[in-house]
Motif scaffolding. Structure first.
Motif, PDB file in Angstrom:
ATOM      1  N   ARG A   1      -8.196  -1.947  -2.546  1.00 54.91           N
ATOM      2  CA  ARG A   1      -7.756  -3.313  -2.237  1.00 54.91           C
ATOM      3  C   ARG A   1      -6.570  -3.716  -3.116  1.00 54.91           C
ATOM      4  O   ARG A   1      -5.613  -4.340  -2.632  1.00 54.91           O
ATOM      5  N   ALA A   2      -6.616  -3.323  -4.379  1.00 54.83           N
ATOM      6  CA  ALA A   2      -5.528  -3.679  -5.305  1.00 54.83           C
ATOM      7  C   ALA A   2      -4.213  -3.023  -4.876  1.00 54.83           C
ATOM      8  O   ALA A   2      -3.138  -3.642  -4.936  1.00 54.83           O
TER       9      ALA A   2
ATOM     10  N   ALA B   1      -1.011  -5.359  -3.772  1.00 57.35           N
ATOM     11  CA  ALA B   1       0.306  -5.240  -4.403  1.00 57.35           C
ATOM     12  C   ALA B   1       1.386  -4.921  -3.367  1.00 57.35           C
ATOM     13  O   ALA B   1       2.487  -5.475  -3.394  1.00 57.35           O
ATOM     14  N   HIS B   2       1.034  -4.034  -2.439  1.00 55.54           N
ATOM     15  CA  HIS B   2       1.994  -3.631  -1.408  1.00 55.54           C
ATOM     16  C   HIS B   2       2.380  -4.819  -0.531  1.00 55.54           C
ATOM     17  O   HIS B   2       3.567  -5.054  -0.261  1.00 55.54           O
ATOM     18  N   TYR B   3       1.381  -5.575  -0.082  1.00 59.76           N
ATOM     19  CA  TYR B   3       1.698  -6.678   0.835  1.00 59.76           C
ATOM     20  C   TYR B   3       2.318  -7.862   0.084  1.00 59.76           C
ATOM     21  O   TYR B   3       3.134  -8.593   0.653  1.00 59.76           O
TER      22      TYR B   3
ATOM     23  N   GLU C   1       0.740 -10.828   4.632  1.00 66.64           N
ATOM     24  CA  GLU C   1      -0.607 -11.234   4.263  1.00 66.64           C
ATOM     25  C   GLU C   1      -1.561 -10.047   4.316  1.00 66.64           C
ATOM     26  O   GLU C   1      -1.537  -9.265   5.260  1.00 66.64           O
ATOM     27  N   LEU C   2      -2.404  -9.897   3.295  1.00 65.31           N
ATOM     28  CA  LEU C   2      -3.482  -8.909   3.344  1.00 65.31           C
ATOM     29  C   LEU C   2      -4.624  -9.535   4.135  1.00 65.31           C
ATOM     30  O   LEU C   2      -5.581 -10.060   3.572  1.00 65.31           O
ATOM     31  N   ASN C   3      -4.493  -9.482   5.459  1.00 68.37           N
ATOM     32  CA  ASN C   3      -5.496 -10.136   6.314  1.00 68.37           C
ATOM     33  C   ASN C   3      -6.726  -9.236   6.507  1.00 68.37           C
ATOM     34  O   ASN C   3      -6.800  -8.131   5.956  1.00 68.37           O
ATOM     35  N   ALA C   4      -7.670  -9.725   7.303  1.00 70.08           N
ATOM     36  CA  ALA C   4      -8.938  -8.994   7.461  1.00 70.08           C
ATOM     37  C   ALA C   4      -8.701  -7.607   8.047  1.00 70.08           C
ATOM     38  O   ALA C   4      -9.353  -6.625   7.650  1.00 70.08           O
ATOM     39  N   ALA C   5      -7.761  -7.517   9.012  1.00 66.40           N
ATOM     40  CA  ALA C   5      -7.513  -6.218   9.642  1.00 66.40           C
ATOM     41  C   ALA C   5      -6.984  -5.228   8.617  1.00 66.40           C
ATOM     42  O   ALA C   5      -7.454  -4.085   8.522  1.00 66.40           O
ATOM     43  N   ARG C   6      -5.997  -5.661   7.835  1.00 66.09           N
ATOM     44  CA  ARG C   6      -5.424  -4.750   6.830  1.00 66.09           C
ATOM     45  C   ARG C   6      -6.442  -4.384   5.762  1.00 66.09           C
ATOM     46  O   ARG C   6      -6.420  -3.264   5.234  1.00 66.09           O
TER      47      ARG C   6
ATOM     48  N   ALA D   1      -8.977  -0.698   3.179  1.00 66.57           N
ATOM     49  CA  ALA D   1      -9.498  -0.501   1.816  1.00 66.57           C
ATOM     50  C   ALA D   1     -10.970  -0.111   1.850  1.00 66.57           C
ATOM     51  O   ALA D   1     -11.598   0.026   0.802  1.00 66.57           O
ATOM     52  N   ARG D   2     -11.520   0.060   3.035  1.00 63.75           N
ATOM     53  CA  ARG D   2     -12.921   0.490   3.144  1.00 63.75           C
ATOM     54  C   ARG D   2     -12.983   1.994   2.881  1.00 63.75           C
ATOM     55  O   ARG D   2     -12.401   2.793   3.616  1.00 63.75           O
ATOM     56  N   ILE D   3     -13.679   2.361   1.831  1.00 62.88           N
ATOM     57  CA  ILE D   3     -13.722   3.755   1.371  1.00 62.88           C
ATOM     58  C   ILE D   3     -15.189   4.149   1.156  1.00 62.88           C
ATOM     59  O   ILE D   3     -15.923   3.403   0.512  1.00 62.88           O
ATOM     60  N   PRO D   4     -15.605   5.288   1.657  1.00 62.05           N
ATOM     61  CA  PRO D   4     -17.001   5.708   1.434  1.00 62.05           C
ATOM     62  C   PRO D   4     -17.292   5.897  -0.061  1.00 62.05           C
ATOM     63  O   PRO D   4     -16.422   6.344  -0.811  1.00 62.05           O
TER      64      PRO D   4
END
Lengths: 240, 240
Positions: free
Chosen positions: B99-100, B104-106, B112-117, B121-124
């Motif tokens: 997420r970080a 930083a990128h956006y 915007e780091l919206n819900a879709a983006r 950041a979802r990682i097992p």
């Protein structure tokens, strides 16, 4: 009624080593889409007897049709025909009609039908020959497996000779909207749109071109009017 | 010691429909050959949860490494990360370091780091991130599965960042002899040659160019001197 399904099996060490870039997968994919047969899976495997037999059995059981490319020439590493026969526990031997085709071809060209070339007349019992207008040595269909050459010009000619005999479903139509916004910007409304149009397939295929992030959003379905109406809505949503 | 083995899993409807021609398979195949990792199988499957899970489980169990491409973006049809987690019965959630990176990128790009983006950041649990110098959203390695983007420029950058950390075997070398005779003419002596050199891999890859039938005969092995000596013999046999 759902469309018939298909898998492709690409047989050849040269693809897996990166030596050759496969051209047949992309060709077959386009032809099957036009014929309304759903290509569900492609596997690329090496010239390995156990691997070929296992893949043929798995794919043949899972899909309406299986299309193979590669491994039916005259050299020692051409083992596809033997393996297809083994996969179905079917005898294989030189067949008279295939031998006659080859004999006529090599007589015409003044070459000898030697032992190596005669291997290309080995056809599993009960198979139907697939015409090869390029270099004569036939492919064959055994049960639901269509066995074809790997050389692209021959592969394409063989596909052309069998596809008209395979019954497809309703042709799948598509409409594409090119959006020059990042996928992250459109993902929210696009997900909602997909949920609202569950009868259509909605795909987003991102690209980066000249540093610009964008996506081709593709709608697929069998009803042209429904697609056009949905595309108008989608265009309003994403380009508003 | 034999080389490590690998499989590739290409995930994406757009390849199977013929809409997009896959470029990543050929790229990865070349890179793995250079790294002395034997690519044994490639599968191309659709954006289908059950199909992805089954393929990941089968390939992960059969090979040293599995490389996937496609399906890790922000849209509703990007389901690869979820499926990899499910294949190993591992929890998946937004991870702080991923997420970080995205935040930083956006922030830099004023988006915007919206819900879709944030889905990217979802990682097992237990996975290691794979660097994405092109568009930041990371890939990840979970157990022996390396999960990468489908966009070729990103896929290639991710491969470059992980390959140096994977230990290959002895690099596979090759020598190619171009023979402008039909495969049927060379198949007999070539088969005998292959039998006499069982320590080398001997492949014959036919072509038709300007109506001329020929073949590239490729010897592969790990010992340069042995290859050169064998190639001299082969050349004498086939071009005599």
């Amino acid at each position: 009624m759902p469309n018939p399904t298909a898998a492709m099996l690409v047989i050849g060490d040269e693809i897996l080593s990166g030596r050759t870039r496969d051209a047949n997968m992309h060709y077959l994919a386009g032809q099957l889409t036009e014929a309304a047969i759903d290509l569900k899976e492609v596997r690329v495997i090496s010239d390995d007897r156990a691997a070929i037999i296992a893949a043929v059995q798995a794919l043949s059981g899972a899909y309406t049709h299986v299309f193979t490319s590669g491994g039916i020439g005259p050299t020692h590493d051409d083992i596809t025909a033997e393996c297809i026969a083994a996969a179905f526990d079917t005898p294989i031997d030189v067949r008279d009609d295939a031998r006659a085709l080859l004999q006529a071809h090599y007589d015409r060209s003044g070459q000898e039908l030697n032992a190596a070339r005669l291997r290309m007349a080995r056809i599993p019992e009960g198979a139907t020959l697939i015409d090869n207008p390029v270099s004569t040595a036939p492919g064959f269909t055994l049960r639901n497996v269509h066995v074809m050459a790997g050389v692209p010009s021959i592969f394409q000619a063989m596909v052309a000779s069998i596809l008209p005999n395979l019954t497809g479903g309703a042709p799948l139509l598509s409409r594409t909207l090119r959006v020059t916004r990042g996928e992250g910007d459109i993902a929210g409304p696009l997900g909602q749109f997909a949920a609202d149009h569950s009868g259509l397939s909605v795909g987003s295929y991102p690209f980066i071109k000249d540093g610009l992030h964008g996506s081709n959003v593709v709608l697929r379905g069998t009803d042209a009017a429904e697609l056009d109406s949905a595309m108008a809505k989608l265009s309003a949503i994403l380009t508003a």
